[in-house]
Write a protein that holds these residues in place. Sequence first.
Motif, PDB file in Angstrom:
ATOM      1  N   THR A  29      -6.947 -12.465  -4.188  1.00 15.73           N
ATOM      2  CA  THR A  29      -7.055 -13.444  -3.101  1.00 15.73           C
ATOM      3  C   THR A  29      -5.826 -13.419  -2.197  1.00 15.73           C
ATOM      4  N   GLU A  30      -4.656 -13.278  -2.789  1.00 18.17           N
ATOM      5  CA  GLU A  30      -3.404 -13.265  -2.028  1.00 18.17           C
ATOM      6  C   GLU A  30      -3.007 -11.852  -1.608  1.00 18.17           C
ATOM      7  N   GLY A  31      -3.933 -10.885  -1.728  1.00 18.11           N
ATOM      8  CA  GLY A  31      -3.640  -9.486  -1.451  1.00 18.11           C
ATOM      9  C   GLY A  31      -3.210  -9.236  -0.022  1.00 18.11           C
ATOM     10  N   ALA A  32      -2.526  -8.091   0.158  1.00 20.42           N
ATOM     11  CA  ALA A  32      -2.012  -7.730   1.474  1.00 20.42           C
ATOM     12  C   ALA A  32      -1.974  -6.214   1.627  1.00 20.42           C
ATOM     13  N   VAL A  33      -1.948  -5.788   2.889  1.00 18.51           N
ATOM     14  CA  VAL A  33      -1.721  -4.390   3.255  1.00 18.51           C
ATOM     15  C   VAL A  33      -0.446  -4.345   4.073  1.00 18.51           C
ATOM     16  N   ASP A  34       0.448  -3.433   3.712  1.00 19.51           N
ATOM     17  CA  ASP A  34       1.674  -3.175   4.466  1.00 19.51           C
ATOM     18  C   ASP A  34       1.525  -1.776   5.064  1.00 19.51           C
ATOM     19  N   ASP A  35       1.240  -1.725   6.350  1.00 12.85           N
ATOM     20  CA  ASP A  35       1.051  -0.465   7.063  1.00 12.85           C
ATOM     21  C   ASP A  35       2.307  -0.191   7.869  1.00 12.85           C
ATOM     22  N   TRP A  36       3.235   0.528   7.232  1.00 17.17           N
ATOM     23  CA  TRP A  36       4.518   0.872   7.863  1.00 17.17           C
ATOM     24  C   TRP A  36       5.236  -0.361   8.421  1.00 17.17           C
ATOM     25  N   GLY A  37       5.288  -1.420   7.615  1.00 14.36           N
ATOM     26  CA  GLY A  37       6.018  -2.627   7.991  1.00 14.36           C
ATOM     27  C   GLY A  37       5.176  -3.694   8.658  1.00 14.36           C
ATOM     28  N   ARG A  38       3.968  -3.372   9.031  1.00 11.14           N
ATOM     29  CA  ARG A  38       3.060  -4.385   9.590  1.00 11.14           C
ATOM     30  C   ARG A  38       2.275  -4.951   8.422  1.00 11.14           C
ATOM     31  N   LEU A  39       2.410  -6.253   8.187  1.00  8.97           N
ATOM     32  CA  LEU A  39       1.819  -6.897   7.014  1.00  8.97           C
ATOM     33  C   LEU A  39       0.552  -7.657   7.399  1.00  8.97           C
ATOM     34  N   PHE A  40      -0.504  -7.402   6.640  1.00 10.90           N
ATOM     35  CA  PHE A  40      -1.793  -8.057   6.828  1.00 10.90           C
ATOM     36  C   PHE A  40      -2.146  -8.720   5.508  1.00 10.90           C
ATOM     37  N   ARG A  41      -2.050 -10.061   5.459  1.00  6.95           N
ATOM     38  CA  ARG A  41      -2.234 -10.791   4.205  1.00  6.95           C
ATOM     39  C   ARG A  41      -3.529 -11.597   4.242  1.00  6.95           C
ATOM     40  N   GLY A  42      -4.316 -11.479   3.178  1.00  4.94           N
ATOM     41  CA  GLY A  42      -5.566 -12.228   3.063  1.00  4.94           C
ATOM     42  C   GLY A  42      -6.748 -11.403   3.547  1.00  4.94           C
TER      43      GLY A  42
ATOM     44  N   ASN B 113      -5.836 -10.004 -10.949  1.00  6.19           N
ATOM     45  CA  ASN B 113      -7.058 -10.242 -10.178  1.00  6.19           C
ATOM     46  C   ASN B 113      -7.325  -9.190  -9.118  1.00  6.19           C
ATOM     47  N   GLY B 114      -6.669  -8.049  -9.208  1.00  2.79           N
ATOM     48  CA  GLY B 114      -6.905  -6.995  -8.237  1.00  2.79           C
ATOM     49  C   GLY B 114      -5.636  -6.542  -7.551  1.00  2.79           C
ATOM     50  N   ILE B 115      -5.799  -5.876  -6.433  1.00  2.56           N
ATOM     51  CA  ILE B 115      -4.667  -5.331  -5.702  1.00  2.56           C
ATOM     52  C   ILE B 115      -3.927  -6.467  -4.998  1.00  2.56           C
ATOM     53  N   VAL B 116      -2.630  -6.556  -5.272  1.00  6.06           N
ATOM     54  CA  VAL B 116      -1.779  -7.551  -4.640  1.00  6.06           C
ATOM     55  C   VAL B 116      -1.206  -7.003  -3.340  1.00  6.06           C
ATOM     56  N   LEU B 117      -0.891  -5.707  -3.338  1.00  6.00           N
ATOM     57  CA  LEU B 117      -0.313  -5.072  -2.141  1.00  6.00           C
ATOM     58  C   LEU B 117      -0.713  -3.608  -2.096  1.00  6.00           C
ATOM     59  N   MET B 118      -1.202  -3.164  -0.943  1.00  6.44           N
ATOM     60  CA  MET B 118      -1.400  -1.746  -0.659  1.00  6.44           C
ATOM     61  C   MET B 118      -0.388  -1.393   0.415  1.00  6.44           C
ATOM     62  N   ARG B 119       0.588  -0.581   0.044  1.00  9.71           N
ATOM     63  CA  ARG B 119       1.666  -0.224   0.979  1.00  9.71           C
ATOM     64  C   ARG B 119       1.511   1.241   1.341  1.00  9.71           C
ATOM     65  N   ILE B 120       1.366   1.492   2.645  1.00 11.35           N
ATOM     66  CA  ILE B 120       1.276   2.862   3.138  1.00 11.35           C
ATOM     67  C   ILE B 120       2.703   3.340   3.348  1.00 11.35           C
ATOM     68  N   THR B 121       3.055   4.393   2.593  1.00  6.97           N
ATOM     69  CA  THR B 121       4.468   4.773   2.518  1.00  6.97           C
ATOM     70  C   THR B 121       4.787   6.139   3.104  1.00  6.97           C
TER      71      THR B 121
END
Length: 109
Positions: A32-45, A100-108
């Motif tokens: 539920t609180e998961g996020a994507v970090d795409d080269w420093g741009r954070l998308f949460r929820g 509960n699943g992926i908390v963060l997907m960080r594109i590195t």
Amino acid sequence: MTTDPAMHPAVRRALDAANAGDTDAFLDAFATEGAVDDWGRLFRGREAIRGWSDGEFIGVRVSLDVNGVRRDGDTVTVSSTVGGDGFNGPSDFAFTVGDNGIVLMRITG
């Protein structure tokens, strides 16, 4: 389907969903609180991740050809070749996984 034994089931679901073009299944792999970090741009929820994905990931028909998987504790790093109508080339995705699943997907890279 991605079958590497180092792959966490939630990460496998997310990658398989992305390759299938299934945004809802991709989002379901996140906590539920998961996020994507795409080269420093954070998308949460869920809705923020959906907006990012619609414009830059599944919405541009991403394909992910997994080349390697490394697991260190609760982080699974997937090296892949990205294809589709957006970015194309090698990239690493570091997934932090919780109960509960992926908390963060960080594109590195």
